[in-house]
Design a protein around this motif. Structure first.
Motif, mmCIF file in Angstrom:
data_model
loop_
_atom_site.group_PDB
_atom_site.id
_atom_site.type_symbol
_atom_site.label_atom_id
_atom_site.label_comp_id
_atom_site.label_asym_id
_atom_site.label_seq_id
_atom_site.Cartn_x
_atom_site.Cartn_y
_atom_site.Cartn_z
ATOM 1 N N ALA A 23 -7.817 10.927 -1.960
ATOM 2 C CA ALA A 23 -6.895 11.535 -0.985
ATOM 3 C C ALA A 23 -6.353 10.525 0.023
ATOM 4 O O ALA A 23 -5.656 10.910 0.963
ATOM 5 C CB ALA A 23 -7.607 12.667 -0.233
ATOM 6 N N GLY A 24 -6.651 9.249 -0.187
ATOM 7 C CA GLY A 24 -6.305 8.248 0.816
ATOM 8 C C GLY A 24 -4.830 8.126 1.129
ATOM 9 O O GLY A 24 -4.450 7.961 2.288
ATOM 10 N N ARG A 25 -3.984 8.222 0.104
ATOM 11 C CA ARG A 25 -2.555 8.048 0.363
ATOM 12 C C ARG A 25 -2.047 9.036 1.405
ATOM 13 O O ARG A 25 -1.309 8.665 2.324
ATOM 14 C CB ARG A 25 -1.749 8.205 -0.927
ATOM 15 N N ALA A 26 -2.442 10.282 1.285
ATOM 16 C CA ALA A 26 -1.946 11.323 2.201
ATOM 17 C C ALA A 26 -2.490 11.146 3.613
ATOM 18 O O ALA A 26 -1.948 11.726 4.559
ATOM 19 C CB ALA A 26 -2.318 12.706 1.669
ATOM 20 N N ALA A 27 -3.549 10.348 3.767
ATOM 21 C CA ALA A 27 -4.191 10.191 5.069
ATOM 22 C C ALA A 27 -4.032 8.789 5.649
ATOM 23 O O ALA A 27 -4.592 8.502 6.704
ATOM 24 C CB ALA A 27 -5.673 10.533 4.949
ATOM 25 N N LEU A 71 0.806 -1.219 0.000
ATOM 26 C CA LEU A 71 0.000 0.000 0.000
ATOM 27 C C LEU A 71 0.837 1.267 0.000
ATOM 28 O O LEU A 71 0.342 2.340 -0.367
ATOM 29 C CB LEU A 71 -0.927 0.011 1.224
ATOM 30 N N ASP A 72 2.088 1.171 0.418
ATOM 31 C CA ASP A 72 2.945 2.356 0.469
ATOM 32 C C ASP A 72 3.731 2.557 -0.817
ATOM 33 O O ASP A 72 3.974 3.681 -1.235
ATOM 34 C CB ASP A 72 3.903 2.264 1.664
ATOM 35 N N ALA A 73 4.134 1.467 -1.465
ATOM 36 C CA ALA A 73 4.960 1.577 -2.666
ATOM 37 C C ALA A 73 4.124 1.784 -3.913
ATOM 38 O O ALA A 73 4.607 2.314 -4.909
ATOM 39 C CB ALA A 73 5.835 0.333 -2.820
ATOM 40 N N GLU A 74 2.869 1.347 -3.880
ATOM 41 C CA GLU A 74 2.009 1.426 -5.046
ATOM 42 C C GLU A 74 0.838 2.352 -4.749
ATOM 43 O O GLU A 74 0.818 3.040 -3.735
ATOM 44 C CB GLU A 74 1.505 0.019 -5.396
ATOM 45 N N CYS A 75 -0.125 2.382 -5.655
ATOM 46 C CA CYS A 75 -1.366 3.092 -5.397
ATOM 47 C C CYS A 75 -1.995 2.506 -4.135
ATOM 48 O O CYS A 75 -1.952 1.297 -3.935
ATOM 49 C CB CYS A 75 -2.287 2.954 -6.598
ATOM 50 N N LEU A 108 -11.192 11.479 7.544
ATOM 51 C CA LEU A 108 -10.252 11.812 6.473
ATOM 52 C C LEU A 108 -9.784 13.254 6.605
ATOM 53 O O LEU A 108 -8.583 13.541 6.485
ATOM 54 C CB LEU A 108 -10.919 11.595 5.114
ATOM 55 N N LYS A 109 -10.711 14.175 6.868
ATOM 56 C CA LYS A 109 -10.348 15.590 7.040
ATOM 57 C C LYS A 109 -9.420 15.764 8.234
ATOM 58 O O LYS A 109 -8.436 16.512 8.169
ATOM 59 C CB LYS A 109 -11.598 16.442 7.225
ATOM 60 N N ARG A 110 -9.725 15.068 9.338
ATOM 61 C CA ARG A 110 -8.870 15.162 10.526
ATOM 62 C C ARG A 110 -7.447 14.720 10.211
ATOM 63 O O ARG A 110 -6.474 15.374 10.604
ATOM 64 C CB ARG A 110 -9.448 14.302 11.651
ATOM 65 N N ARG A 111 -7.326 13.650 9.479
ATOM 66 C CA ARG A 111 -6.006 13.143 9.134
ATOM 67 C C ARG A 111 -5.272 14.081 8.175
ATOM 68 O O ARG A 111 -4.068 14.320 8.329
ATOM 69 C CB ARG A 111 -6.130 11.745 8.520
ATOM 70 N N LEU A 112 -5.985 14.608 7.209
ATOM 71 C CA LEU A 112 -5.350 15.524 6.265
ATOM 72 C C LEU A 112 -4.908 16.807 6.954
ATOM 73 O O LEU A 112 -3.888 17.403 6.592
ATOM 74 C CB LEU A 112 -6.312 15.837 5.114
ATOM 75 N N ASP A 113 -5.649 17.234 7.967
ATOM 76 C CA ASP A 113 -5.282 18.440 8.714
ATOM 77 C C ASP A 113 -3.995 18.252 9.511
ATOM 78 O O ASP A 113 -3.369 19.239 9.923
ATOM 79 C CB ASP A 113 -6.415 18.850 9.660
ATOM 80 N N LEU A 114 -3.596 16.993 9.734
ATOM 81 C CA LEU A 114 -2.338 16.728 10.438
ATOM 82 C C LEU A 114 -1.124 17.007 9.548
ATOM 83 O O LEU A 114 0.012 16.980 10.022
ATOM 84 C CB LEU A 114 -2.300 15.281 10.929
ATOM 85 N N ASP A 115 -1.381 17.235 8.265
ATOM 86 C CA ASP A 115 -0.346 17.655 7.312
ATOM 87 C C ASP A 115 0.852 16.701 7.302
ATOM 88 O O ASP A 115 2.006 17.114 7.368
ATOM 89 C CB ASP A 115 0.120 19.082 7.646
ATOM 90 N N ALA A 135 -17.973 10.773 0.233
ATOM 91 C CA ALA A 135 -16.913 10.453 1.199
ATOM 92 C C ALA A 135 -16.032 9.324 0.686
ATOM 93 O O ALA A 135 -14.801 9.359 0.831
ATOM 94 C CB ALA A 135 -17.530 10.074 2.533
ATOM 95 N N LEU A 136 -16.643 8.315 0.075
ATOM 96 C CA LEU A 136 -15.861 7.205 -0.476
ATOM 97 C C LEU A 136 -14.964 7.693 -1.608
ATOM 98 O O LEU A 136 -13.788 7.319 -1.691
ATOM 99 C CB LEU A 136 -16.794 6.108 -0.979
ATOM 100 N N GLU A 137 -15.508 8.542 -2.465
ATOM 101 C CA GLU A 137 -14.704 9.083 -3.560
ATOM 102 C C GLU A 137 -13.531 9.891 -3.011
ATOM 103 O O GLU A 137 -12.396 9.782 -3.505
ATOM 104 C CB GLU A 137 -15.575 9.955 -4.456
ATOM 105 N N GLU A 138 -13.771 10.705 -1.987
ATOM 106 C CA GLU A 138 -12.685 11.488 -1.383
ATOM 107 C C GLU A 138 -11.625 10.581 -0.773
ATOM 108 O O GLU A 138 -10.414 10.873 -0.871
ATOM 109 C CB GLU A 138 -13.255 12.421 -0.326
ATOM 110 N N ALA A 139 -12.059 9.480 -0.175
ATOM 111 C CA ALA A 139 -11.089 8.546 0.404
ATOM 112 C C ALA A 139 -10.226 7.920 -0.674
ATOM 113 O O ALA A 139 -9.026 7.684 -0.476
ATOM 114 C CB ALA A 139 -11.825 7.467 1.207
#
Length: 269
Positions: A176-180, A44-48, A118-125, A169-173
């Motif tokens: 933007a999932g990798r960053a979160a 999950l880290d090396a690929e999509c 997801l928003k909470r995690r993305l806010d952690l930058d 929400a599923l589409e956003e995940a």
């Protein structure tokens, strides 16, 4: 290329298989063993960061979702298991780091909650070292997404968005999932009409069984002509980086998963 004789079932209790799984780095999970003898895993880290599973009814997609989710849970991940059949993932109800939802109202609310997480995690930058990986395992996604759309229409107000917030929400995940550190294991055929154009391109690992030629062309176009789909239980074609690997998937029963995750010192399955 010469094929390797594989057992009819690649069970979690097979000699040395559990040790091989537990030796994988965090973020990696064993899908199975290819007919050339190669271990086929997803990273999950090396690929999509997402996995697509697409089979006809009875093709084994539930087994793959259970096996992959369990392996990530063993590594310390948390999981949201969306189970529209309500009984396909009963193992998930026994585990404290898993949220299991079955009916459409529960799935809707869980995905709306996912948007906030997801928003909470993305806010952690990017400061996610102490945040557990989150696996969203969506079984029978095509049916579930249709149910969510109809459910939203039953109480949507005039000023509310037309698209179900759960589907958004599923589409956003997915995007933007990798960053979160949020990862979706999606059982179905992602529709551009529901999840947006190009949604299927978000899956670097595609696991197919009992597929039609049209499904192959749509989900695995870089892997060449569609091979003849087999009926061997637990046998899949795993497409990664444009190459298809005929693979016998790991079979983990409900009891295997619960015993492994609640008593990791127990070597009996």
């Amino acid at each position: 290329m010469k094929k390797t004789a594989l057992p009819k079932m690649l069970r979690f209790a097979a000699p040395d298989l559990r040790e091989q799984i537990e030796a994988l780095p965090a973020g990696a999970a064993l899908i199975g063993i290819s007919t050339t003898g190669r271990a086929i895993a997803v990273d999950l880290d090396a690929e999509c960061p997402h996995v697509l599973v697409c089979t006809a009814s009875g093709g084994g997609s539930t087994t793959v979702l259970r096996s992959l989710t369990a392996q990530f849970l063993h590594q310390g991940a948390h999981a949201l298991v969306l189970d529209p059949k309500r009984i396909a993932h009963l193992w998930a109800k026994a585990l404290p780091t898993v949220t299991h939802r079955g009916n459409v109202a529960g799935i809707h609310d869980a995905l709306v909650g996912l948007a906030a997480e997801l928003k909470r995690r993305l806010d952690l930058d990017g400061d996610l070292d102490d945040v557990p990986r989150l696996i969203v395992a969506l079984d029978e996604a095509d049916t579930t997404l249709r149910q969510l759309a109809r459910y939203w229409e039953t109480f949507r107000q005039q000023d509310d968005p037309k698209t179900s917030p759960a589907i958004t929400a599923l589409e956003e995940a997915l995007w933007a999932g990798r960053a979160a550190r949020v990862h979706v294991i999606f059982d179905g055929r992602p529709s551009a009409g529901v999840l947006g154009a190009g949604a299927h391109e978000l899956f670097a690992t595609v696991i197919l069984a009992r597929f039609t030629a049209d499904t192959w062309r749509r989900l695995a176009p870089m892997a060449g002509p569609a091979p003849k789909p087999g009926t061997h239980p637990g046998r899949f074609h795993v497409v990664q980086q444009g190459t298809a690997h005929e693979t016998q998937a790991v079979l983990m029963s409900d009891a295997d998963v619960v015993n492994w995750l609640t008593d990791p010192t127990d070597s009996e399955s």
